[in-house]
Structure formats: structure tokens, C-alpha cells
Write a protein that holds these residues in place. Structure first.
Motif, PDB file in Angstrom:
ATOM      1  N   ASP A   1      49.689  91.794  52.908  1.00 15.73           N
ATOM      2  CA  ASP A   1      48.735  91.869  54.015  1.00 15.73           C
ATOM      3  C   ASP A   1      47.433  92.538  53.558  1.00 15.73           C
ATOM      4  O   ASP A   1      46.920  93.447  54.217  1.00 15.73           O
ATOM      5  CB  ASP A   1      49.338  92.641  55.192  1.00 15.73           C
ATOM      6  N   ILE A   2      46.936  92.065  52.422  1.00 14.22           N
ATOM      7  CA  ILE A   2      45.655  92.580  51.920  1.00 14.22           C
ATOM      8  C   ILE A   2      44.532  92.059  52.800  1.00 14.22           C
ATOM      9  O   ILE A   2      44.387  90.856  53.006  1.00 14.22           O
ATOM     10  CB  ILE A   2      45.420  92.133  50.453  1.00 14.22           C
ATOM     11  N   LYS A   3      43.745  92.961  53.349  1.00 13.30           N
ATOM     12  CA  LYS A   3      42.586  92.601  54.170  1.00 13.30           C
ATOM     13  C   LYS A   3      41.664  93.812  54.266  1.00 13.30           C
ATOM     14  O   LYS A   3      42.068  94.945  53.967  1.00 13.30           O
ATOM     15  CB  LYS A   3      43.014  92.147  55.559  1.00 13.30           C
ATOM     16  N   SER A   4      40.431  93.585  54.695  1.00 12.03           N
ATOM     17  CA  SER A   4      39.447  94.668  54.721  1.00 12.03           C
ATOM     18  C   SER A   4      39.829  95.766  55.703  1.00 12.03           C
ATOM     19  O   SER A   4      39.454  96.924  55.515  1.00 12.03           O
ATOM     20  CB  SER A   4      38.067  94.103  55.071  1.00 12.03           C
ATOM     21  N   ALA A   5      40.595  95.424  56.749  1.00 11.36           N
ATOM     22  CA  ALA A   5      41.021  96.439  57.712  1.00 11.36           C
ATOM     23  C   ALA A   5      42.065  97.375  57.119  1.00 11.36           C
ATOM     24  O   ALA A   5      42.259  98.489  57.616  1.00 11.36           O
ATOM     25  CB  ALA A   5      41.577  95.778  58.974  1.00 11.36           C
ATOM     26  N   ASN A   6      42.749  96.940  56.058  1.00 16.46           N
ATOM     27  CA  ASN A   6      43.772  97.767  55.405  1.00 16.46           C
ATOM     28  C   ASN A   6      43.250  98.456  54.146  1.00 16.46           C
ATOM     29  O   ASN A   6      44.036  98.997  53.378  1.00 16.46           O
ATOM     30  CB  ASN A   6      44.996  96.918  55.056  1.00 16.46           C
ATOM     31  N   ILE A   7      41.949  98.404  53.944  1.00 16.32           N
ATOM     32  CA  ILE A   7      41.325  99.144  52.837  1.00 16.32           C
ATOM     33  C   ILE A   7      40.529 100.285  53.459  1.00 16.32           C
ATOM     34  O   ILE A   7      39.486 100.069  54.079  1.00 16.32           O
ATOM     35  CB  ILE A   7      40.410  98.235  51.994  1.00 16.32           C
ATOM     36  N   LEU A   8      41.041 101.500  53.337  1.00 20.66           N
ATOM     37  CA  LEU A   8      40.409 102.670  53.947  1.00 20.66           C
ATOM     38  C   LEU A   8      39.470 103.335  52.952  1.00 20.66           C
ATOM     39  O   LEU A   8      39.656 103.214  51.731  1.00 20.66           O
ATOM     40  CB  LEU A   8      41.476 103.663  54.408  1.00 20.66           C
ATOM     41  N   LEU A   9      38.477 104.054  53.477  1.00 22.00           N
ATOM     42  CA  LEU A   9      37.482 104.727  52.640  1.00 22.00           C
ATOM     43  C   LEU A   9      37.477 106.218  52.938  1.00 22.00           C
ATOM     44  O   LEU A   9      37.466 106.620  54.103  1.00 22.00           O
ATOM     45  CB  LEU A   9      36.084 104.147  52.891  1.00 22.00           C
ATOM     46  N   ASP A  10      37.485 107.028  51.880  1.00 19.79           N
ATOM     47  CA  ASP A  10      37.438 108.477  52.078  1.00 19.79           C
ATOM     48  C   ASP A  10      35.988 108.937  52.217  1.00 19.79           C
ATOM     49  O   ASP A  10      35.066 108.113  52.335  1.00 19.79           O
ATOM     50  CB  ASP A  10      38.172 109.209  50.951  1.00 19.79           C
ATOM     51  N   HIS A  11      35.765 110.247  52.185  1.00 18.25           N
ATOM     52  CA  HIS A  11      34.414 110.774  52.411  1.00 18.25           C
ATOM     53  C   HIS A  11      33.440 110.387  51.308  1.00 18.25           C
ATOM     54  O   HIS A  11      32.223 110.450  51.496  1.00 18.25           O
ATOM     55  CB  HIS A  11      34.468 112.296  52.552  1.00 18.25           C
ATOM     56  N   ASN A  12      33.961 109.980  50.148  1.00 22.05           N
ATOM     57  CA  ASN A  12      33.108 109.507  49.048  1.00 22.05           C
ATOM     58  C   ASN A  12      33.100 107.987  48.951  1.00 22.05           C
ATOM     59  O   ASN A  12      32.653 107.433  47.934  1.00 22.05           O
ATOM     60  CB  ASN A  12      33.584 110.098  47.722  1.00 22.05           C
ATOM     61  N   ASP A  13      33.596 107.323  49.989  1.00 25.38           N
ATOM     62  CA  ASP A  13      33.711 105.859  50.019  1.00 25.38           C
ATOM     63  C   ASP A  13      34.605 105.338  48.899  1.00 25.38           C
ATOM     64  O   ASP A  13      34.399 104.232  48.382  1.00 25.38           O
ATOM     65  CB  ASP A  13      32.324 105.193  49.939  1.00 25.38           C
ATOM     66  N   ARG A  14      35.602 106.124  48.533  1.00 20.23           N
ATOM     67  CA  ARG A  14      36.601 105.668  47.568  1.00 20.23           C
ATOM     68  C   ARG A  14      37.691 104.901  48.305  1.00 20.23           C
ATOM     69  O   ARG A  14      38.132 105.293  49.385  1.00 20.23           O
ATOM     70  CB  ARG A  14      37.228 106.864  46.830  1.00 20.23           C
ATOM     71  N   ALA A  15      38.145 103.800  47.730  1.00 20.16           N
ATOM     72  CA  ALA A  15      39.078 102.898  48.411  1.00 20.16           C
ATOM     73  C   ALA A  15      40.503 103.438  48.391  1.00 20.16           C
ATOM     74  O   ALA A  15      40.946 104.055  47.418  1.00 20.16           O
ATOM     75  CB  ALA A  15      39.042 101.523  47.764  1.00 20.16           C
ATOM     76  N   LYS A  16      41.234 103.202  49.511  1.00 22.88           N
ATOM     77  CA  LYS A  16      42.653 103.548  49.623  1.00 22.88           C
ATOM     78  C   LYS A  16      43.347 102.375  50.318  1.00 22.88           C
ATOM     79  O   LYS A  16      43.087 102.084  51.485  1.00 22.88           O
ATOM     80  CB  LYS A  16      42.829 104.806  50.472  1.00 22.88           C
ATOM     81  N   VAL A  17      44.231 101.689  49.613  1.00 19.76           N
ATOM     82  CA  VAL A  17      44.968 100.573  50.191  1.00 19.76           C
ATOM     83  C   VAL A  17      46.063 101.125  51.095  1.00 19.76           C
ATOM     84  O   VAL A  17      46.794 102.049  50.717  1.00 19.76           O
ATOM     85  CB  VAL A  17      45.577  99.680  49.094  1.00 19.76           C
TER      86      VAL A  17
END
Length: 542
Positions: free
Chosen positions: A339-355
Motif C-alpha cells: 500500500d505504497i502511496k503519498s498518504a503513507n509517506i510521513l515527513l518529520d520536522h526536517n522533511d525526512r521521509a518515514k514509510v
């Protein structure tokens, strides 16, 4: 009653003596010598009377204020006057019934100490020590009654509390079993080294952390549940996912699957699972808090006015590809996210990606090239080959990631099935790529080459035939190469600028007349090269 004497000396008199006595107390045979009985003063005489047969008339005869009428025991049906309890005297005269001072007679009061007894009209009171208040005679018994009532209340309360606690424990245990707790513990026990990382939270802990799951704490709602912001006692901020429906076997299976899958993963670009709670009606998952929302939020102009730069988009794509590549090839057991999608890619305070969101994920055991499953995923990101055959493999994630790349390039949403992919493919074939790219990144002309390369990579990821798609490891390497190349070019440009400055300074201070001409030639050459590169990028691919 009259009796004749039987004494011989009294023969001359037929009635030598007579007296009155209660009939039941005299036996004429035994007590024949009446003279002796009279002289010994053994006669029993009872005098009794009654006022009237009418009780109301009796009340009129009782002149004392503290008198009352009572039915006579000896004269049936008649009443007489008597003083009330606590009074003594003549009830037939006004003021005849006088108060009895019970405090003067120890046998008439129950006070523990004489100095605490206080006479009252018709009774008495006993005072309490140390300034306490009470009602005398009643206070001597009230503490006992109060203690008894308090003891009974305490006992009942304790029994009710114990019953409630037992019921709550049974409910928590029932929820634990219904939420697949035994299955989860069994699976985690098979991976002992990961068990310590998965904490089992209590219902009370998470209830307090979310202010009883208050609406203001909601971070978002998804297909499988609602996510709340929680604050643990040590001030750690967490995200708590509450499943949408409890008790459904499929949902429970997805929940247990997500816990088990995430317990296998330790990667900087995968959201970290801290633990779960199984005591509630619906299961709860506790994640690390990723505070900057999802990639979808940042791409949607209606939600975020400030667009993220192309440089940040490329880095997010690279970090996401690294995480998926890790799941496919570096995890202890390969994992297909599904279920890879942009809604499941979170961003931290430095805009680092978290699946995130591994509820639909599947483990691929050794020897399994693909897995037959019920089709799951999000419309718009679903692999058409997987949708048609039901055969899941790693290339299904590659297709979904390709759609994410298209969203990063175009700024459009993939809400309808294959709409974005079809539009992109047709635009590439007609050489209209620059028309569909996001205007917010097109302004940055220096990224034209990267945009072209990422577009070509995305077109390979979304090919209908899964075998023609690259692996996620290859995708991650290509994206990393683009970032590395950009850094290299930037450093090279800096070196060229320094060299030009040096040449200019040397030419300015030399006397042979060649320095200034050389510097001018170098700058002109650099400009012509840049124009040629830009022309080739725009003209290429036809």
C-alpha cells in the motif's frame, strides 16, 4: 371470703374470724386454722380499680399533663390513669406526675460516667467527651450502630469493587483474546530478539495519553482507523492508531500482521512501532510521532500553500525508495508493503521521509517468488498485473512507488484508477512532458535534467508487465546517483567559479595583455556549454 374456725375452744361461735384475700392464694384445706394465718400476717390482699369502660372518659379523668390511659389487667374492659415513662406520682391531680431524675440512680441510666448524665423531662442525655456532640442515651448506642453500618458499607463496597475489578479483568482478557493477543504473543515469541522492542500498553495509559481519545487529538482518519496524538507520562509524544472496526477477523488479522511486520523492521526511514494495546474493544497501535504530516498534504495546494522544492521532493523519493528496498532485500524476512502511496509517506520536522501503515503488508518467506492473496491496496496506486492475477510480488510495490514519483513530478493526485499513469504515459509518447510537470518545480530551470531522468525512471516503474520494471534496489541507486551527480556538478561549478576568479585576478595584474582575454574566453565558453546542455535536455528523447 369467710371461713368458720375449726378450733375446739371456739365452738361457742360459728364465725370466730373473717378476712378478704385473693381467691387463688388460699387453700381452705391446708390453711384451715384461719386465726393462726391472720396472726402470722400471711394474708394476700390486692386492691385494684378502673375508671371507666370508655377510654375517652379515662383521658378526662387524667388531670396531670404527663399522664396517659392504660387498660386494666385485672378488670377487663376498663381503663385507669398512669404517669408516662420517666414520670412518677398521682395522675388524677393536676401536676401530679413528677419527673424522675434518672441521673440520681445509676440503674436508671446507661451513661458511662455520672458527670456526663444530664436529666431531661421524661428522660436523660449523655454528653460526649472532648467537645463532641451527641444525644445522650442514644449516643451510647449510636457509635456502635454507626460502626456496624460503616463496616457493612465498607464490606459491600469492597465486594462491589472486587466484582467490578474482576469483571474488568475478564473483559480485558476477552478483548485481548478477540484482538488476537495470543496469536501475536505466539508470533513474537518466534522472533525473540524483537519482542523487547514491542511494548504492551494498558488501556488506562493510552486513555490518559489522548485525554480519553478527545476529538482535538485526532491527527487523521484512514481506511483502517483513526490516528490520535498522545503524550505519555515521560512527555514522549506518540501517534496512537485506533482500528475502525473491532471483532472482524480480517481487521484483526491485519492488525496482528502490522504489529508483527513492524517488529521485524529497524530502519531510519520506516516509522517506528513502539507497542500496542489489546485490552480495548478495538486494538490500538502506538507509533513514534512524525509531526510534519504526510507527503500528500504537502503536494496538495489546498492543504499547504508553501510548495516543497524539487530538491526536497527528490530527496523524499530517494529516502522512500531506500526504505522499500530495505523491506524487499535487507529485512530478516522480505516484506511487501502492498500500500505504497503519498498518504503513507510521513515527513518529520526536517522533511525526512518515514514509510508507514503496514496493515496490508505481507512477509515473503524463502523460496516464495510471489504470493496469491486477495487484492488489497488503494485505487490509483494498484499494480494492474496484481489486480488482474491476484499474484503479489515485489514489483507490485515498484509500480505503486512509480505513481508516487508521478505525483512528485506533476503535483497531481492519483485518486482514480490508472488515470494519472495513463495521462503520463501518453504525454511522454507525445513529447509533452513539460506540459504536465508541476509549475512549482518547472521554475527551477537548473533541475531540467533531473526532472527528465526521474520521469524516465517513473515510466519504467509503471510498465504493465512487472518483469520489465526495475527492482526497488535499482530505483534507489538511480535516485541516489542523481543526487550525487547534482552535488558533484555544484562542487564543480564552485571550482570553476573560483578558477575564473583567479584567472581574472591574474589577468588584471599581468602585463603581457593575455590574462584579461583568457578570462573572457573562459566565461564565454562556460556560457555556451550551459546553453548547449539546456538545448540537448529539452530536445532529447524525441
Amino acid at each position: 371470703m369467710v371461713f368458720y374456725s375449726t378450733n375446739a375452744s371456739d365452738d361457742y361461735a360459728r364465725c370466730s374470724s373473717a378476712f378478704v384475700e385473693k381467691n387463688e392464694t388460699l387453700n381452705p384445706v391446708v390453711d384451715g386454722n384461719l386465726k393462726e394465718r391472720r396472726e402470722s400476717n400471711r394474708s394476700k390482699v390486692i386492691l385494684d380499680w378502673a375508671v371507666d369502660q370508655n377510654k375517652s372518659s379515662c383521658r378526662g379523668a387524667c388531670k396531670s399533663d404527663n399522664a396517659e390511659c392504660e387498660e386494666s389487667e385485672s378488670v377487663s374492659g376498663y381503663y385507669y390513669c398512669k404517669c408516662e415513662t420517666g414520670f412518677k406520682g398521682n395522675p388524677y391531680t393536676a401536676g401530679g406526675c413528677k419527673d424522675v431524675d434518672e441521673c440520681q440512680h445509676i440503674n436508671l441510666n446507661n451513661c458511662l460516667h455520672k458527670d456526663r448524665c444530664h436529666n431531661t423531662p421524661g428522660g436523660y442525655t449523655c454528653s460526649c467527651p472532648h467537645g463532641q456532640k451527641g444525644n445522650g442515651r442514644r449516643n451510647e448506642t449510636e457509635p456502635v450502630v454507626t460502626l456496624a453500618l460503616l463496616g457493612a458499607f465498607t464490606l459491600v463496597s469492597t465486594l462491589c469493587w472486587a466484582h467490578k475489578q474482576r469483571s474488568l479483568m475478564q473483559l480485558r482478557q476477552r478483548n485481548f483474546e478477540q484482538n488476537g493477543g495470543n496469536l501475536l504473543l505466539q508470533q513474537l515469541s518466534q522472533q525473540q530478539r524483537y519482542t523487547d522492542r514491542t511494548r504492551i500498553f494498558t488501556k488506562v495509559e493510552l486513555k490518559n495519553a489522548t485525554n480519553n481519545f478527545d476529538e482535538s487529538r485526532i491527527l487523521g482518519r484512514g481506511g483502517q482507523g483513526t490516528v490520535y496524538k498522545g503524550i505519555l507520562p515521560d512527555n514522549t509524544i506518540v501517534a496512537i492508531k485506533k482500528s475502525r472496526v473491532g471483532g472482524d477477523p480480517q481487521n484483526i488479522k491485519s492488525f496482528i500482521n502490522e504489529v508483527f511486520v513492524l517488529s521485524q523492521i529497524n530502519h531510519r526511514h520506516v516509522v517506528k512501532l513502539l507497542g500496542c494495546c489489546l485490552e480495548t474493544e478495538v486494538p490500538l497501535l502506538v507509533y513514534e510521532f512524525v509531526e510534519n504530516g504526510s507527503l500528500l498534504d504537502h503536494l496538495d495546494p489546498s492543504k499547504n500553500e508553501c510548495s516543497i522544492t524539487w530538491e526536497t521532493r527528490l530527496r523524499i523519493a530517494t529516502e522512500t525508495a531506500e526504505a522499500i528496498s530495505y523491506l524487499h532485500s535487507a529485512a530478516s524476512i522480505p516484506i511487501i508493503h502492498r500500500d505504497i502511496k503519498s498518504a503513507n509517506i510521513l515527513l518529520d520536522h526536517n522533511d525526512r521521509a518515514k514509510v508507514s501503515d503496514f496493515g496490508a503488508s505481507r512477509l515473503v518467506h524463502l523460496g516464495e517468488a510471489q504470493v496469491a492473496t486477495v487484492v488489497q491496496g488503494t485505487i490509483g496506486y494498484l499494480d494492474p498485473e496484481y489486480l488482474q492475477t491476484g499474484q503479489l510480488n515485489e514489483k507490485s510495490d515498484v509500480y505503486s512507488f512509480g505513481i508516487v514519483l508521478l505525483e512528485l513530478l506533476t503535483g497531481s493526485k492519483a485518486f482514480k484508477f490508472n488515470t494519472l499513469a495513463s495521462h503520463f504515459v501518453s504525454s511522454m509518447r507525445e513529447d509533452r512532458l513539460w506540459e504536465i510537470l508541476d509549475r512549482r518545480v518547472l521554475d527551477q530551470k537548473k533541475n531540467a535534467k533531473q526532472l527528465k531522468e526521474v520521469a524516465l525512471l517513473a515510466s519504467r516503474c509503471i510498465r504493465v508487465n512487472g518483469e520489465e520494471r526495475p527492482t526497488m534496489k535499482e530505483v534507489a541507486m538511480e535516485l541516489e546517483g542523481l543526487i550525487a551527480m547534482e552535488k558533484h556538478l555544484q562542487e564543480k561549478d564552485k571550482d570553476m567559479m573560483k578558477a575564473e576568479e583567479s584567472e581574472y585576478l591574474l589577468g588584471h595584474y599581468t602585463n603581457d595583455g593575455y590574462g584579461s582575454a583568457s578570462a573572457s574566453f573562459s566565461v564565454a565558453s562556460h556560457d555556451s556549454i550551459q546553453k548547449q546542455v539546456a538545448f540537448e535536455i529539452i530536445d532529447g528523447g524525441r
